[in-house]
Design a protein around this motif. Structure first.
Motif, PDB file in Angstrom:
ATOM      1  N   ARG A  15       0.849  -1.206   0.000  1.00 34.46           N
ATOM      2  CA  ARG A  15       0.000   0.000   0.000  1.00 34.46           C
ATOM      3  C   ARG A  15       0.876   1.245   0.000  1.00 34.46           C
ATOM      4  NH1 ARG A  15      -5.292  -1.352   1.326  1.00 34.46           N
ATOM      5  NH2 ARG A  15      -5.469  -3.510   2.046  1.00 34.46           N
ATOM      6  N   THR A  16       0.320   2.326  -0.522  1.00 36.49           N
ATOM      7  CA  THR A  16       1.012   3.607  -0.461  1.00 36.49           C
ATOM      8  C   THR A  16       0.331   4.462   0.595  1.00 36.49           C
ATOM      9  OG1 THR A  16      -0.343   4.540  -2.221  1.00 36.49           O
ATOM     10  CG2 THR A  16       1.757   3.542  -2.872  1.00 36.49           C
ATOM     11  N   LEU A  34      -2.049   5.184   6.265  1.00 38.18           N
ATOM     12  CA  LEU A  34      -2.401   4.278   5.166  1.00 38.18           C
ATOM     13  C   LEU A  34      -3.909   4.121   5.075  1.00 38.18           C
ATOM     14  CD1 LEU A  34       0.093   1.359   5.893  1.00 38.18           C
ATOM     15  CD2 LEU A  34       0.368   3.188   4.209  1.00 38.18           C
ATOM     16  N   THR A  56       5.202  10.703  -0.093  1.00 38.70           N
ATOM     17  CA  THR A  56       4.408   9.519  -0.421  1.00 38.70           C
ATOM     18  C   THR A  56       5.345   8.326  -0.380  1.00 38.70           C
ATOM     19  OG1 THR A  56       2.914  10.782  -1.810  1.00 38.70           O
ATOM     20  CG2 THR A  56       2.956   8.412  -2.164  1.00 38.70           C
ATOM     21  N   VAL A  57       4.904   7.265   0.295  1.00 43.32           N
ATOM     22  CA  VAL A  57       5.761   6.092   0.481  1.00 43.32           C
ATOM     23  C   VAL A  57       5.006   4.823   0.106  1.00 43.32           C
ATOM     24  CG1 VAL A  57       7.161   7.139   2.298  1.00 43.32           C
ATOM     25  CG2 VAL A  57       5.115   5.868   2.916  1.00 43.32           C
ATOM     26  N   LEU A  58       5.786   3.780  -0.188  1.00 40.51           N
ATOM     27  CA  LEU A  58       5.271   2.438  -0.455  1.00 40.51           C
ATOM     28  C   LEU A  58       5.704   1.541   0.690  1.00 40.51           C
ATOM     29  CD1 LEU A  58       4.065   0.262  -2.415  1.00 40.51           C
ATOM     30  CD2 LEU A  58       6.400   0.002  -3.293  1.00 40.51           C
ATOM     31  N   VAL A  70       9.260   1.290   4.783  1.00 42.33           N
ATOM     32  CA  VAL A  70       8.758   2.059   3.641  1.00 42.33           C
ATOM     33  C   VAL A  70       9.911   2.569   2.781  1.00 42.33           C
ATOM     34  CG1 VAL A  70       6.682   2.790   4.877  1.00 42.33           C
ATOM     35  CG2 VAL A  70       8.711   4.247   4.898  1.00 42.33           C
ATOM     36  N   TRP A  73       7.973   6.846  -2.807  1.00 47.12           N
ATOM     37  CA  TRP A  73       7.206   6.330  -3.933  1.00 47.12           C
ATOM     38  C   TRP A  73       6.731   7.482  -4.804  1.00 47.12           C
ATOM     39  CZ3 TRP A  73       6.337   2.084  -6.488  1.00 47.12           C
ATOM     40  CH2 TRP A  73       5.210   1.974  -7.300  1.00 47.12           C
ATOM     41  N   GLU A  75       4.252   7.939  -8.160  1.00 48.45           N
ATOM     42  CA  GLU A  75       3.274   7.238  -8.997  1.00 48.45           C
ATOM     43  C   GLU A  75       3.840   7.094 -10.408  1.00 48.45           C
ATOM     44  OE1 GLU A  75       0.468   5.111 -10.331  1.00 48.45           O
ATOM     45  OE2 GLU A  75       0.239   5.794  -8.266  1.00 48.45           O
TER      46      GLU A  75
END
Length: 79
Positions: A15-16, A34, A56-58, A70, A73, A75
């Protein structure tokens, strides 16, 4: 190492989210928000390098006790 999914079947892995508190790399965790299980939840967030608040992280891995690893991230399909 992956930890089992929650009873609801929703894992934070993959999830991001957005950092509410920046991470400090090896010096300590931050906090990530999240979208999960139909709502939003916060987790302690660890990263190899410091990441700023608002990044923004994954989530690449889940740790015990509501913690995750994490990475930053971007997109890939944004025009």
């Amino acid at each position: 190492m992956s930890w089992p999914d929650t009873p609801e079947g929703a894992s934070p892995e993959g999830r991001t989210g957005v950092l509410l508190v920046g991470t400090r790399g090896g010096d300590g965790p931050g906090e990530v928000l999240l979208k999960i299980r139909g709502g939003t939840e916060t987790y302690r967030a660890y990263s190899e390098v410091p990441l700023s608040k608002g990044t923004t992280v994954l989530v690449v891995e889940q740790r015990p006790h509501r913690a995750v690893d994490v990475v930053a991230w971007t997109e890939p399909f944004t025009p």
